[in-house]
Enzyme design. Sequence first.
Site, PDB file in Angstrom:
ATOM      1  N   HIS A   1       0.824  -1.210   0.000  1.00  0.00           N
ATOM      2  CA  HIS A   1       0.000   0.000   0.000  1.00  0.00           C
ATOM      3  C   HIS A   1       0.856   1.258   0.000  1.00  0.00           C
ATOM      4  CE1 HIS A   1      -2.450   3.179   1.884  1.00  0.00           C
ATOM      5  NE2 HIS A   1      -3.414   2.654   1.137  1.00  0.00           N
TER       6      HIS A   1
ATOM      7  N   CYS B   1      -0.584  34.407 -14.878  1.00  0.00           N
ATOM      8  CA  CYS B   1       0.674  34.396 -14.135  1.00  0.00           C
ATOM      9  C   CYS B   1       0.476  34.099 -12.655  1.00  0.00           C
ATOM     10  CB  CYS B   1       1.457  35.679 -14.346  1.00  0.00           C
ATOM     11  SG  CYS B   1       0.685  37.123 -13.649  1.00  0.00           S
TER      12      CYS B   1
END
Lengths: 896, 896
Positions: B477, B852
């Site tokens: 896992h 941006c």
Amino acid sequence: KADILSKQKHAKYVYTFGNGKADGDRSMKILLGGKGAGLAEMSALGLPVPPGFTITTQVCTWFTNNVGEYPPNLDVQVTESIAAIEKITATRFGDPLRPLLLSVRSGSRVSMPGMMDTVLNLGLNDRTVQGLASDSEDPRFAYDSYRRFIQMFADVVMGVPHHHFEHILDQHKRARSFHLDTDLSAQDWQQIISQYKIKIHSEAGHDFPQDPRTQLWHSIAAVFRSWSNARAVTYRKLQNIPNDWGTAVNVQAMVFGNMGESSATGVAFTRNPATGDNALYGEYLVNAQGEDVVAGIRTPQQITIAGKVANRSNLPAMEEVMPSMFHELNAIRHTLEEHYSDMQDIEFTIQRGKLYILQTRAGKRTARAALKIACEMVEEGLITEDEAVMRVDPSSLNQLLHPRIDPTAERQVLAEGLAASPGAASGHIVFSADEAERLAQSGEKAILCRTETSPEDIHGMNAAVGIVTSRGGMTSHAAVVARGMGRACVAGASNVNIDYNANIMEVGGKILQEGDIVTIDGGSGEVMLGEVPTIEPELSGDFSRLMGWADKRRKLGVLVNADTPEDCRKALEFGAEGIGLCRTEHMFFEGVRIVAMREMILATNVAERRKALRKVLPMQRDDFAEIFRIMKGRPVTIRLLDPPLHEFLPHTEAEMHVVSAAAGLSLDYVREQVIRLRETNPMLGHRGCRVGITYPEVYEMQTRAILEAGVIIGRETGVNVEVEIMVPFVGVEAELKIVKECIDKVAKEVLVNGEKVHYVVGTMIELPRAALNAGKIAKQAHFFSFGTNDLTQMTFGLSRDDAGSFLPTYEKRGIIEADPFVHLDEEGVGELMQLAVERGRKTRADLKVCVCGEHGGDAKSVIFCHKLGLDCVSCSPYRVPIARLAAAHAALSSGL
Amino acid sequence: KADILSKQKHAKYVYTFGNGKADGDRSMKILLGGKGAGLAEMSALGLPVPPGFTITTQVCTWFTNNVGEYPPNLDVQVTESIAAIEKITATRFGDPLRPLLLSVRSGSRVSMPGMMDTVLNLGLNDRTVQGLASDSEDPRFAYDSYRRFIQMFADVVMGVPHHHFEHILDQHKRARSFHLDTDLSAQDWQQIISQYKIKIHSEAGHDFPQDPRTQLWHSIAAVFRSWSNARAVTYRKLQNIPNDWGTAVNVQAMVFGNMGESSATGVAFTRNPATGDNALYGEYLVNAQGEDVVAGIRTPQQITIAGKVANRSNLPAMEEVMPSMFHELNAIRHTLEEHYSDMQDIEFTIQRGKLYILQTRAGKRTARAALKIACEMVEEGLITEDEAVMRVDPSSLNQLLHPRIDPTAERQVLAEGLAASPGAASGHIVFSADEAERLAQSGEKAILCRTETSPEDIHGMNAAVGIVTSRGGMTSHAAVVARGMGRACVAGASNVNIDYNANIMEVGGKILQEGDIVTIDGGSGEVMLGEVPTIEPELSGDFSRLMGWADKRRKLGVLVNADTPEDCRKALEFGAEGIGLCRTEHMFFEGVRIVAMREMILATNVAERRKALRKVLPMQRDDFAEIFRIMKGRPVTIRLLDPPLHEFLPHTEAEMHVVSAAAGLSLDYVREQVIRLRETNPMLGHRGCRVGITYPEVYEMQTRAILEAGVIIGRETGVNVEVEIMVPFVGVEAELKIVKECIDKVAKEVLVNGEKVHYVVGTMIELPRAALNAGKIAKQAHFFSFGTNDLTQMTFGLSRDDAGSFLPTYEKRGIIEADPFVHLDEEGVGELMQLAVERGRKTRADLKVCVCGEHGGDAKSVIFCHKLGLDCVSCSPYRVPIARLAAAHAALSSGL
Ligand SMILES: [Mg+2]
Ligand SMILES: [Mg+2]
């Protein structure tokens, strides 16, 4: 023939009037300006108007856009129009024997008193002045007129300021030991004129022009230029007048009010502009030119005997001195009122016993006068109820609704002047407009005290709560502007002596320093020492009549923002139909409640939070019950807690100590938590439904308090309580869903045994995201209420608390048209509102949409809300009548 | 006949497979889930798949919406499908002699490892177990299988937790002095089964059901229910998987990997998931059931000899022990890869020498492996370049770009484990997922150390920078999840002993406390003491090849947010085409500059402000020059000063003292001003172009520094500098107009004598109002750049600094789908962006539009930007490759 052709190619830029005819009429205000349209209309009506012509506002725009150039053919049209005046007056422009003399005046679509330039007596020069002297048989008058013209022209056109000429005049008078201008002979004026010319040459670098046509074109240009001067721009910004309207220029044959004792000039209203009484009301000056009245330099005489008594004037009224002129004027008053169906403000001149009307326009009036005139004109059959409603400016109601001096209060009256603009105001005295503005910005109230005011003082008058002048009459600059702005004003308080240098004011032997507190009563003309108690206004029968007409016409519901019993009662008095915003935060700040609230915030687990909130529950329930009781089954919209937790934090060590003791938490822990919970930008922080979701106990308690109060009052009165529970600061549908589920859960618990409280859940739309996602949010909301304050803050990225450092600059420089917190920003915030309405109603056709920000009481914004198709607006109690009337205006305008 | 009619009336809910045939195929993932589609496909391909059937995801949705009810006719379809299995396997469900045994497994559209429930060995009861015993000739195995089934069924269906059964087993073993499960005989298991049944009755209140059909329907329901369990919901939220997808249920004939030493079970990848090497790679366990591998309880053996060497395993490889099985598996690997054109992750079981494939799916892989596999498969002709580009998850590149351990650095290795997920990370050790999350929230880095991880730990693994486990293999896992999340992970470091109670970890005799710092290298499997220096990654040839393909396909430009020379260089290395955002505020904060900046703010007049700014000018000019030099003519977008003045104010007395001395101002004055200038909500305050307008000197100085630097570098390099001057926080067209005029004025002064710097002026769109008014603003702007951070703050009314008090709750409760600062909020912010693009381009067709904000480097957001038709995105240097690849994905997806 070629001439005709070339003429046809050009637009009509010049409209003549005179001799019972006119090219234009009163419908042409946009093109001719108010003054030009009025002159044309009066001339066509056969009233005694000196002949002249109007150069259109289009020329102003052309002139502004083409840096001082004129459209082609304008010169031809002007020349032809001068010829027409010459024909009517049997004079010639520049003729040395019978010279035509002209006035050149601005005149824009709406009145901008004193903002732009004027030139009078134009056409005089070294030769024509001799013609005027012989024609008038009064050389003294002729040379006085010439020197006035030179002085005005030098100032307006050539940029040589007044004080140079005043200095020459003063020196001459001193040398001759004269006191009054009237002591000067024609020869004196001739000598002074010579000195004026020398001064002009040395200051301006060239000579005062002798050619009348040069004089005229320079003056026309100066008036057009004055449209763009700084004070005119400021005034327009304050009055929301677009810059591109432009001004017309009115050129008109001169008539002289200063041709001796049978001449006069004056200003009259067809009804009393302060009280609305149906009688001629005005002032005049014998042997004076028109501008002398407006300038407020000489204290004028009343036109009627009644006016003389009312104003405690000891100068004779025109009704006594020139009865025939008075009767002629009174007849014209009726003609004009019947023709215009409105109260008129007229300027007149009497030249050697002949009356001329120089201007007519709708007269400015106080709110009280507007109400009375509107109601009476309906009775007189002059106007319809619709028109009456439109005649009263909603914003002006402010004047009626605010407190006046308590007549039983002790007061020490320092001075008495004219009751120039009604309302009572207390504040710190200041002696300059800048200081008034400074004080206002720092949140203080200013009373601006000036010898007289001028257009340069506009910003200070706007910033002040009241204005006192020591000179000038009811139509002086101070009085006119103050009435327009709804500021209390006492004018011409002659025993007030202001020393600008020492920054003091002497009143009846008492010296007041800048910053001392006075109270003024613009309804009585009194200036009182200190802060005098005021009482609420009683509203006249005219008020309720007109508001009744308005209510029948409006489509928008008008609710109130109120969270105290006093506000609720006041709002019902003012006609509110329910509560649109009951804030609950005040209910957390008082006394012991704030401690419980702080315990809640600082609690370490849910059980402790619940314990703290249990203390608040019964108090809040009582608050709501009292509000329901007063509102008697009218709808009440209650907003769940909104402010950031940040605002409830204890600040001082003492406060922390109290909470620490009450909550049984260590002082250190409290201190730590306070630091942890402080926010950098609380406006964008842990607030509104965000608190309701993270601390569901808070909204549970509030819902319980609301519904339990509803049950109590339902039982008590037998009327089901109608309550709208409003969730603030929702941005995402899921937020509202969660809170709604919590409310419904509490409702199930409270409304057992068949108890009925009719409640619905809705939301504020105050985040741009909520507006955009209104379609989804409406799935959960029975109603929307725009929180336009927050919505404006978010849309602009503008904190009201912090905007003071740049917003005034923005307004001054015209970067924004108006403070967006005062008038709704229609292009930004308004578009989001429109989207939200459309999208919300698409989801839920019967969605009720309201506004509950400050804008709900701003007339301009209310009209916008009507256009958006909102259901209601909600505003502070005092603004309820404004909203009612504005809503009626909106309905009537959109119906037209 | 009636039967056929009634069948036709119903939808098909069950799809069978087996014996070389199948109702479904791999295209049906939405209906059958990934596992079901894979089983169908493999069965039709003729691969050895145990027969079975898939109940569709539609049934899950039906089941969820109708509170546990099934659609009509489902039972009939299931019964028929069981009959089909019976026929193939020659067994009968419930038959006491040859019983059909079934597995019941979930399988959703995308893999959700370990999130949902599974039941194995279904069909066993007190009678059929005897059949299994005789059929298998192994009673011990049969009773072990029965008790495993009981235990699993009790846990999954009846809610009786594992530990009860483990306790019974432990007690039995202790009583008999057994150590291993394999020590137990059939009789032992029978006794234990009796105790299990008693326990079930006492815990669940009723008996374990003997009827196989009852067992089956209960198990199907349990799997459907497990779709909605808490950890599955959390996982889906983290992975952005919609809740309404639902899971399918796969019912399949059991095959047993635990039928003795010729049986085995394993997991294999068709290529190495860590390195991408083209060879079978995987692990297996002899005599074990499938779940034993994934659970990581026994340390598994390698499939290949190469793998055994690489993992320093001392257990024999399958290639050695079961060579024929290995070759069969290897052949299947090729079949699957050719068929699926992708690397596969397969589960297999060997039952007494016969190989069965139980699952195939696209294998998870590291970014490095993804790159290598994509490039090699293009070479092998398996996939196209387009497909190769799509095969690499842009976000995964993060793993490649971040630092790794400096090989020359001194390091004290504490432990070695498996190199389970690459990357190096230093942080404080913590022993619970909750603590990892807590640390992360307080801004600290956590290394999560666990014996093994489980789905309950997902949130902590996500919050941690690295993971260490003491047990489990490469497919445990911890390893699988860490690779998926891009977290560094060392798995199975067996000399690590964690004491959860004492909150300590013992490693080779050394005791580490919670909070101690370690560094892990997920690429080597080492755990080191303290913080070890790291170095930048070198990027492989595969990287630049794939990025080259991506660059050819993308339409969006990719720029960088950079304001230091180091960032600029790094960005060029990573393929940035220019600078999209050069912030200038850092240039004001350093050393002496901050003092000058403070002098500027506190100056009492313009002259002093200019004087202070003159000190900053040469420094800022040098900064810009260096950036221009590095960028070599590529476009550079420089943002003028943006932060609120508030942020520059001196805080401490010492700082105030320094400024007071430097500026020649009294300390009292400085203190006063600091208080006056502090803001309540600086985010909404005196910032951006508001500063540029109220203090024009600042932007003048910055413009001068930019242009003078441009001139210098132009001369130095002979290449004209391309600079875009960007004005922040514009809300109103007039703001940009004023600033642009100021910039143009300075440009006229600087660019004399034919000096050329190519500059244009544009604006950030970061206020809702700016987005709405983009049409007007575009009149003044050559380009737009969305400041999505601020735009998100304003649109949501959400301050990033303050959101920590409620945003995690919002995410956890699913009120918002994702943190809007991570993935663009398409419904709110996104709509404003769309409006702005449309309106801006309507005014100016060639308007360049960029993003941006941080979102420019988020793959999901980049894809959205592509859809909006933007020209470019700009992001931090390390995110440039992510943006390049995401842009290519966007272009390819929209082209399909
Ligand atoms: Mg609000
Ligand atoms: Mg920004």
